[in-house]
Motif scaffolding. Structure first.
Motif, PDB file in Angstrom:
ATOM      1  N   TYR A  10       7.772  13.914  24.767  1.00  0.00           N
ATOM      2  CA  TYR A  10       8.719  13.797  25.867  1.00  0.00           C
ATOM      3  C   TYR A  10       8.086  14.165  27.204  1.00  0.00           C
ATOM      4  CZ  TYR A  10      12.682  12.960  22.790  1.00  0.00           C
ATOM      5  OH  TYR A  10      13.559  12.415  21.887  1.00  0.00           O
ATOM      6  N   ARG A  13       7.435  11.226  28.905  1.00  0.00           N
ATOM      7  CA  ARG A  13       8.622  10.387  29.076  1.00  0.00           C
ATOM      8  C   ARG A  13       9.646  11.173  29.884  1.00  0.00           C
ATOM      9  NH1 ARG A  13       7.369   5.538  27.827  1.00  0.00           N
ATOM     10  NH2 ARG A  13       8.911   4.900  26.300  1.00  0.00           N
ATOM     11  N   ILE A  16      13.434  10.041  29.775  1.00  0.00           N
ATOM     12  CA  ILE A  16      14.042  10.248  28.462  1.00  0.00           C
ATOM     13  C   ILE A  16      14.296  11.735  28.239  1.00  0.00           C
ATOM     14  CG2 ILE A  16      13.526  10.218  25.984  1.00  0.00           C
ATOM     15  CD1 ILE A  16      12.431   7.415  26.329  1.00  0.00           C
ATOM     16  N   GLU A  84      10.879   3.256  29.933  1.00  0.00           N
ATOM     17  CA  GLU A  84      11.758   4.192  29.243  1.00  0.00           C
ATOM     18  C   GLU A  84      13.190   3.675  29.154  1.00  0.00           C
ATOM     19  OE1 GLU A  84      10.900   8.561  30.130  1.00  0.00           O
ATOM     20  OE2 GLU A  84      10.241   7.603  31.996  1.00  0.00           O
TER      21      GLU A  84
END
Length: 206
Positions: A10, A13, A16, A84
């Motif tokens: 993560y 990302r 996200i 994403e």
């Protein structure tokens, strides 16, 4: 072609990660990423949920929730445009092997989606504009919108270049048969669907 499943930390990302934090902090809210933007929708009202349940019935009666396909609520659809991006349709018709098309973050490759459906709420512009482009880019064959704002049912087909070549809307009184591509004959009664999703007028307690 199915997109490859790639698991990423993560930390790589950020959107996200933020989306998942928001979902933890706001139980019942829907958090999506479309066009690189976080979209946060509050829990739907009761009539929205009733309309959604009523909509499931003709699909199930037609045998579409069985060995070949599944009728599911709130399943993540990975969008191919942003790095994403993903959406969470209210209702989806997917191939029965959808789990073989897992991408990441509880989302699945659009290749296994036959149809997506949205019942509009306060953020109706998202369903009528933003998600039209998103689902078309993902090449979802059929997009149905129960437009509670304008009291009509939209059926969008034939995704081409980020839009749907076919876009028909139907008013109460119409019986709408969905495209054969979904795998069975499904006919929707527009008046019944809109009536199920119509909130009662606010009471004047004064």
């Amino acid at each position: 072609m199915s997109a490859a499943s790639v698991e990423r930390p993560y930390g790589e990302r950020p959107l996200i990660a933020e989306a998942n934090l928001l979902m933890d902090r706001l139980p019942g809210y829907r958090v999506e990423i479309i066009g690189g933007q976080l979209l946060v929708s509050p829990p739907p009202d009761g009539p929205h949920a009733v309309a959604l349940t009523d909509l499931m019935l003709p699909f199930m009666t037609a045998g579409l929730h069985g060995p070949g396909s599944k009728v599911v609520q709130g399943i993540g659809l990975w969008l191919p445009v942003g790095t994403e991006d993903y959406a969470i349709p209210d209702l989806s018709l997917v191939d029965a092997d959808y789990e073989d098309h897992y991408i990441e973050n509880n989302c699945y490759d659009p290749v296994c989606f036959r149809l997506v459906l949205e019942v509009t709420s306060g953020n109706w512009r998202t369903d009528l504009k933003t998600k039209v482009a998103a689902y078309a880019e993902a090449k979802v064959p059929v997009y149905v919108i129960v437009d509670r704002k304008h009291e009509r049912l939209h059926v969008l087909t034939d995704p081409v270049d980020g839009d749907y070549a076919g876009h028909r809307f139907h008013s109460p009184g119409a019986q709408v048969t969905l495209p054969d591509s979904i795998g069975a004959k499904v006919t929707l009664d527009v008046a019944e669907i809109l009536a199920a999703g119509r909130p009662k007028p606010a009471r004047d307690d004064d």
